[in-house]
Design a protein around this motif. Structure first.
Motif, mmCIF file in Angstrom:
data_model
loop_
_atom_site.group_PDB
_atom_site.id
_atom_site.type_symbol
_atom_site.label_atom_id
_atom_site.label_comp_id
_atom_site.label_asym_id
_atom_site.label_seq_id
_atom_site.Cartn_x
_atom_site.Cartn_y
_atom_site.Cartn_z
ATOM 1 N N GLY A 199 38.615 36.718 104.215
ATOM 2 C CA GLY A 199 37.584 37.486 103.522
ATOM 3 C C GLY A 199 38.096 37.998 102.196
ATOM 4 O O GLY A 199 39.259 37.787 101.831
ATOM 5 N N MET A 240 35.530 42.665 96.520
ATOM 6 C CA MET A 240 35.401 43.778 97.464
ATOM 7 C C MET A 240 36.359 44.903 97.068
ATOM 8 O O MET A 240 36.147 46.050 97.381
ATOM 9 C CB MET A 240 35.769 43.217 98.843
ATOM 10 C CG MET A 240 35.809 44.158 99.979
ATOM 11 S SD MET A 240 36.178 43.153 101.456
ATOM 12 C CE MET A 240 36.439 44.436 102.630
ATOM 13 N N GLY A 275 31.009 40.290 107.137
ATOM 14 C CA GLY A 275 31.356 40.583 108.531
ATOM 15 C C GLY A 275 31.566 42.063 108.795
ATOM 16 O O GLY A 275 31.419 42.531 109.914
HETATM 17 S S1 SF4 Z 1 34.860 41.341 108.188
HETATM 18 FE FE1 SF4 Z 1 35.519 42.490 106.363
HETATM 19 S S2 SF4 Z 1 37.591 43.235 106.872
HETATM 20 FE FE2 SF4 Z 1 37.056 41.613 108.342
HETATM 21 S S3 SF4 Z 1 37.882 39.701 107.463
HETATM 22 FE FE3 SF4 Z 1 35.733 39.865 106.766
HETATM 23 S S4 SF4 Z 1 35.833 40.929 104.786
HETATM 24 FE FE4 SF4 Z 1 37.803 41.244 105.822
#
Ligand code: SF4
Length: 326
Positions: free
Chosen positions: A58, A83, A161
């Motif tokens: 991510g 992010m 996610g």
């Molecule tokens: S859900 Fe959020 S914290 Fe988890 S891998 Fe994806 S971007 Fe990263």
């Protein structure tokens, strides 16, 4: 190629910024394109390219420290929107899908028509489809809402996610959601909004109401939490990836679980996987503070019970399980 990888625009940016050393960071699904992209950038932008071979899950996982160690001037991070605020040169390439989603929406209509109003959401790969899908649903008499961008999200209707804020903001106004993405995102969306979710997964060509599958997952979560109530030795995992480092949360969970009579240890890790769990055979149960959904999405991969922070709060007696899962 089923993704838009924006090579021409990357090359323009590299040429105009006089960059010499580039780190390519791709999610595993895009790594097969790594050598082709590297070849093109080296030839057309005259840069040295290193392809980062580690997994990337991510935008929380930008290879900031690795870039520093390698003397990199520019990270090119594929598959996610920004992010984190990082003091590094980073080009984010969203890798939008080129698949035709509207063809699949037509097949989802029988599942959606029983809901008078639907919230529409998509992962960034499919965000370009949102407007067309909205029009299509409206043409079939379905009221459609798309939540405004907020939180970590760049686009209206986008989900991550770990961030469903676009959907939470409209959940009280719709009867269900249509999500264009993967089952893991549909599962997260169903858990946080408690609304039925119809999933269109364009890569798997899957169209389904995920309720039955979600119920199975939730039953398993309740079983795991019940099991952990009786265990005594807990490990709280602190993630070391830039967007997964939640040290204060981990320390707070340690305090609360200790007060509840548990013997608690803090463990830091960059990669959180089954091997990490196997490395600590004397720990009964783990809590992952890094990513709120990792314990749920990867539950079947772990050899021991692994909890979310919210579930750990339930073990500590400061939250009720019904508050978490309804
Ligand atoms: S859900 Fe959020 S914290 Fe988890 S891998 Fe994806 S971007 Fe990263």
């Amino acid at each position: 190629m089923t993704y838009e990888l924006e090579q021409e625009s990357i090359i323009k940016t590299l040429l105009s910024s006089k960059v010499k050393n580039v780190l390519l960071q791709l999610p595993d699904g895009l790594k097969p394109y790594g050598t082709k992209i590297a070849e093109e950038l080296q030839r057309k932008a005259r840069v040295t390219v290193i392809i980062h071979g580690d997994p990337c899950y991510g935008a929380c996982d930008v290879a900031r420290d690795e870039a520093k160690a390698l003397g990199i001037d520019m990270i090119i991070h594929f598959g996610h929107t920004p992010m984190l605020k990082l003091k590094r040169n980073i080009i984010y390439v969203e890798a939008r899908s080129k698949l035709n989603v509207t063809r699949l929406v037509a097949k989802a209509l029988p599942l959606l028509k029983k809901y008078g109003s639907v919230g529409l959401a998509a992962t960034v790969q499919h965000i370009s489809a949102i407007n067309k899908v909205k029009l299509l649903l409206k043409a079939h008499g379905i009221k459609v809402l798309v939540g405004k961008r907020q939180g970590l999200l760049k686009y209206d209707g986008q989900v991550l996610g770990c961030d469903f804020s676009t959907c939470i903001s409209i959940a009280s106004k719709v009867s269900a959601f249509l999500l264009i993405g993967s089952f893991t995102h549909a599962l997260g969306l169903r858990i946080v909004t408690r609304k039925p979710v119809v999933l269109i997964d364009p890569y798997q060509e899957v169209i389904e109401d995920v309720e039955l599958k979600v119920k199975k997952v939730l039953a398993k979560r309740l079983y795991i939490v019940q099991k952990c109530l009786g265990l005594s030795k807990f490990g709280i995992v602190i993630g070391l990836k830039p967007g997964q480092l939640h040290l204060e949360l981990a320390k707070r969970l340690k305090d609360l679980l200790s007060k509840a009579g548990k013997n608690v240890f803090l463990i830091s890790a960059r990669e959180i996987n089954s091997q990490l769990i196997l490395n600590f055979p004397d720990i009964d149960c783990f809590v992952i503070s890094a990513c709120p959904f990792l314990p749920i999405y990867d539950a079947d991969l772990y050899p021991k019970p692994v909890l979310t922070p919210n579930e750990a709060l339930a073990i500590a007696g400061v939250k009720k399980l019904e508050e978490i899962y309804g």
